[in-house]
Motif scaffolding. Structure first.
Motif, PDB file in Angstrom:
ATOM      1  N   ALA A  23      26.855 -24.506  -2.008  1.00 57.53           N
ATOM      2  CA  ALA A  23      26.047 -25.705  -1.758  1.00 57.53           C
ATOM      3  C   ALA A  23      24.786 -25.333  -0.971  1.00 57.53           C
ATOM      4  O   ALA A  23      23.696 -25.857  -1.237  1.00 57.53           O
ATOM      5  N   LYS A  69      33.995 -25.483 -12.025  1.00 60.50           N
ATOM      6  CA  LYS A  69      33.291 -24.780 -10.951  1.00 60.50           C
ATOM      7  C   LYS A  69      32.589 -23.548 -11.493  1.00 60.50           C
ATOM      8  O   LYS A  69      31.429 -23.281 -11.162  1.00 60.50           O
ATOM      9  N   PRO A  98      26.867 -29.993  -6.207  1.00 62.56           N
ATOM     10  CA  PRO A  98      28.182 -30.657  -6.222  1.00 62.56           C
ATOM     11  C   PRO A  98      29.364 -29.708  -6.450  1.00 62.56           C
ATOM     12  O   PRO A  98      30.485 -30.161  -6.675  1.00 62.56           O
ATOM     13  N   SER A 141      36.908 -23.481   0.806  1.00 62.85           N
ATOM     14  CA  SER A 141      35.903 -24.394   1.375  1.00 62.85           C
ATOM     15  C   SER A 141      34.671 -23.623   1.830  1.00 62.85           C
ATOM     16  O   SER A 141      33.550 -24.128   1.776  1.00 62.85           O
ATOM     17  N   ASP A 164      32.671 -23.003  -1.321  1.00 56.71           N
ATOM     18  CA  ASP A 164      32.040 -24.265  -1.720  1.00 56.71           C
ATOM     19  C   ASP A 164      30.819 -24.557  -0.848  1.00 56.71           C
ATOM     20  O   ASP A 164      29.758 -24.916  -1.352  1.00 56.71           O
ATOM     21  N   ARG A 165      30.951 -24.373   0.455  1.00 57.01           N
ATOM     22  CA  ARG A 165      29.842 -24.615   1.370  1.00 57.01           C
ATOM     23  C   ARG A 165      28.707 -23.604   1.130  1.00 57.01           C
ATOM     24  O   ARG A 165      27.531 -23.962   1.122  1.00 57.01           O
ATOM     25  N   GLY A 213      31.358 -28.027  -4.656  1.00 59.78           N
ATOM     26  CA  GLY A 213      32.535 -28.255  -3.822  1.00 59.78           C
ATOM     27  C   GLY A 213      33.322 -29.497  -4.176  1.00 59.78           C
ATOM     28  O   GLY A 213      34.476 -29.636  -3.773  1.00 59.78           O
ATOM     29  N   TYR A 214      32.732 -30.401  -4.921  1.00 62.94           N
ATOM     30  CA  TYR A 214      33.417 -31.643  -5.277  1.00 62.94           C
ATOM     31  C   TYR A 214      34.107 -31.564  -6.631  1.00 62.94           C
ATOM     32  O   TYR A 214      34.815 -32.485  -7.013  1.00 62.94           O
ATOM     33  N   LEU A 215      33.890 -30.496  -7.353  1.00 65.06           N
ATOM     34  CA  LEU A 215      34.548 -30.325  -8.649  1.00 65.06           C
ATOM     35  C   LEU A 215      35.984 -29.869  -8.413  1.00 65.06           C
ATOM     36  O   LEU A 215      36.251 -29.052  -7.541  1.00 65.06           O
ATOM     37  N   THR A 216      36.886 -30.389  -9.216  1.00 69.32           N
ATOM     38  CA  THR A 216      38.301 -30.123  -8.959  1.00 69.32           C
ATOM     39  C   THR A 216      38.888 -29.008  -9.819  1.00 69.32           C
ATOM     40  O   THR A 216      39.818 -28.340  -9.393  1.00 69.32           O
TER      41      THR A 216
END
Length: 163
Positions: free
Chosen positions: A126, A54, A44, A119, A122-123, A46-49
């Motif tokens: 993941a 992170k 998760p 991004s 993040d990818r 990439g979904y943390l703000t």
């Protein structure tokens, strides 16, 4: 955290083995479960703000998953004759070291092809999490030191009879 995970994990696994826990559990199930858990922590990302969350997830996921590295020499020591251990460990180290060459190339390509560097990272992380989860489940299925030792011993007997 990484230091504690690797050293603490090794000490725990050795203690469990000495306490009579099977190699399947102490050197297979527990390290692979840690690998899966580390991968799940990374998924998760990439979904943390917030950047602090992170970083915390990144450090925790990679450190917990790294506990698998201490099991390799333990399993090699259990399955490999002493005359062949150094060679087997060298081969495994060479194979593991290729990750140091491949990972930056893959991560660089992922970041470069993404809409933004953030991004892409993040990818990429993941993907790392997914690889850890998949690898952990493969290990859960395939790591069976006791069964492997019996199979190798039968093979050694057959080879000795032919010689």
């Amino acid at each position: 955290m990484l230091f504690r995970s690797v050293l603490g994990g090794g000490a725990l696994l050795q203690h469990l083995k000495k306490a009579g826990i099977s190699s399947r559990v102490s050197r297979g199930v527990l390290p692979c479960a840690a690998l899966v858990f580390g991968g799940v922590i990374l998924l998760p990302l990439g979904y943390l703000t917030t950047p602090s969350m992170k970083i915390a997830f990144l450090v925790a996921g990679t450190a917990i998953g790294s506990a698998i590295y201490v099991t390799i020499p333990m399993i090699v020591g259990e399955l490999t004759p002493s005359s062949q251990r150094a060679a087997v460990l060298a081969i495994i180290t060479a194979i593991n070291s290729t990750a140091g060459v491949i990972a930056p190339l893959v991560m660089g390509a992922v970041i470069q092809d993404a809409a933004s560097p953030l991004s892409g990272y993040d990818r990429g992380y993941a993907m790392l999490g997914a690889f850890l989860v998949i690898g952990g489940f493969i290990g859960l299925v395939l790591i069976r030191p006791e069964a492997d030792a019996l199979r190798l011993e039968k093979w050694r007997i057959v080879v000795r009879e032919r010689v």
